[in-house]
Design an enzyme around this catalytic site. Structure first.
Site, PDB file in Angstrom:
ATOM      1  N   LYS A 177       3.464 -14.515   3.456  1.00 43.17           N
ATOM      2  CA  LYS A 177       3.507 -15.313   2.228  1.00 43.17           C
ATOM      3  C   LYS A 177       4.974 -15.478   1.824  1.00 43.17           C
ATOM      4  CE  LYS A 177       1.409 -17.339  -1.282  1.00 43.17           C
ATOM      5  NZ  LYS A 177       0.461 -18.473  -1.197  1.00 43.17           N
ATOM      6  N   ASP A 227      -5.634  -5.972   5.867  1.00 43.33           N
ATOM      7  CA  ASP A 227      -6.835  -5.283   5.405  1.00 43.33           C
ATOM      8  C   ASP A 227      -7.907  -6.305   5.027  1.00 43.33           C
ATOM      9  OD1 ASP A 227      -8.427  -3.184   4.681  1.00 43.33           O
ATOM     10  OD2 ASP A 227      -7.466  -2.835   2.754  1.00 43.33           O
ATOM     11  N   TYR A 255       0.818  -1.214   0.000  1.00 46.91           N
ATOM     12  CA  TYR A 255       0.000   0.000   0.000  1.00 46.91           C
ATOM     13  C   TYR A 255       0.855   1.268   0.000  1.00 46.91           C
ATOM     14  CZ  TYR A 255      -4.445  -2.468   0.824  1.00 46.91           C
ATOM     15  OH  TYR A 255      -5.574  -3.259   0.706  1.00 46.91           O
ATOM     16  N   ASP A 283      -2.980 -17.610   2.717  1.00 47.50           N
ATOM     17  CA  ASP A 283      -4.132 -18.320   2.125  1.00 47.50           C
ATOM     18  C   ASP A 283      -4.674 -19.365   3.087  1.00 47.50           C
ATOM     19  OD1 ASP A 283      -1.576 -19.134   1.560  1.00 47.50           O
ATOM     20  OD2 ASP A 283      -1.967 -19.831  -0.469  1.00 47.50           O
TER      21      ASP A 283
END
Ligand code: ATP
Length: 335
Positions: free
Chosen positions: A172, A229, A123, A205
């Protein structure tokens, strides 16, 4: 007397902010509100969604309660929410997810907190097209040791102070080996300083899937900006939706409290928005400024109204719902 900046916000903002102010005042806490405009209202008035006097006000008060703000898509105006996070270096976004009795939802007894890195990751807003045809776009994600360390420290300190048992580091790093790898490594270094708190790490995930299947296994989650988020909206959906989800943006000197939801233009001006997310953000704000007892009373009043299920807004029941201001009155009556 506390001095606090109040930004009512856009869309449903002014109505839920008004109710929140009334609830806080009814609790007996004395606050002098510095009411300032940002977002669409400020564009209309000052041709600037974040006028300098808003920044000045927050610099003085160090605390703000903020309704949702809209940044018009494609308008060329910067996002006010992102600008505020950058201006005050609000590096930790704290988003609790808690079940309330009486609220129709998939699970009960959920009590978890997502702590999201708030200033970097994907972001940063560094993105552009490559070539004249605008067929390829590229973005830059930034992860720093400093940014990762301070949010991890906030998460472990938060867990320790609140008597929570476990922190899950969500990442991740299997695919994004450098950016996510750095975050994971630094978060584990911080974790090593808190031996009394259980720590584990999990890939984003899998976390999303496990949150849906068994949310009770989570206590505190710390993660990077984009993942935090998305996960916090997912988590709010497990306990009754965005109308009950508060958030806090924390910096070393300044803190801004808000609802997780946006300005909801689809329901604005109809007196049907649920005011609880902003009221609960107000509860977190009162705790932050030391008004712990009043904060507890407001939270109990909100819980009681939700449990009774009579004076609640349309997002929580299909028939016989009441309006935003009526729900506020019911909460004040419980106080
Ligand atoms: P943004 O991009 O600012 O997040 P958005 O329109 O994508 O805005 P929200 O404004 O959060 O997202 O709204 C998402 C949905 O949730 C809308 O249908 C909205 O009506 C609903 N919603 C959001 N906040 C509330 C609330 N306080 N009470 C009832 N419904 C709400």
């Amino acid at each position: 007397m506390h001095k606090i900046t109040l930004i009512a916000g856009d869309g449903i903002g002014p109505s839920i902010a008004e109710v929140t102010v009334r609830v806080i005042e009814a609790s007996g806490v004395k606050i002098e509100w510095d009411r300032v405009d940002a977002g669409l209202t400020a564009i209309d008035k000052y041709k600037d969604p974040l006028p300098p006097h808003v920044i000045e006000s927050i610099k003085k008060t160090k605390i703000a309660l903020k309704g949702p703000l809209t940044t018009p898509v494609g308008s060329g105006f910067r996002s006010v929410n992102v600008a505020l996070r950058k201006e005050f270096d609000l590096y930790a976004n704290v988003r609790p997810t808690k079940s309330f009795e009486g609220v129709p939802s998939r699970y009960s007894d959920i009590d978890l907190v997502i702590i999201r890195e708030n200033t970097e990751g994907l972001y940063t807003g560094i993105e552009h097209f490559i070539g004249a045809n605008e067929d390829i776009a590229e973005m830059v994600g930034i992860v720093t040791r400093t940014g990762s360390q301070r949010v991890a420290e906030y998460a472990f300190e938060f867990a320790w102070k609140q008597g929570r048992k476990k922190v899950t580091i969500v990442h991740k790093a299997n695919i994004l080996k450098y950016t996510q790898g750095l975050f994971l490594k630094v978060a584990h270094e911080v974790a090593a300083r808190y031996p009394e708190i259980d720590v584990n790490d999990r890939i984003i995930d899998n976390t999303a899937m496990q949150l849906v299947i068994n949310p009770h296994q989570y206590d505190v989650i710390v993660t990077t900006n984009l993942f935090g988020d998305i996960l916090s909206d997912l988590a709010s959906g497990l306990v009754g939706g965005l109308g009950l989800a508060p958030g806090a943006n924390i910096g070393f000197e300044t803190a801004i409290f808000e609802a997780v939801h946006g300005s909801a233009p689809d329901i604005a001006g109809k007196n049907i928005a649920n005011p609880c997310a902003l009221i609960l953000a107000g509860v977190a704000m009162l705790r932050h400024i030391g008004e712990v007892e009043a904060a507890g009373r407001i939270e109990t009043a909100v819980s009681a109204v939700l449990k009774e299920g009579k004076a609640v807004t349309a997002d929580l029941k299909k028939q016989g719902a009441v309006g935003t201001s009526e729900m506020g009155e019911a909460i004040i009556a419980k106080l």
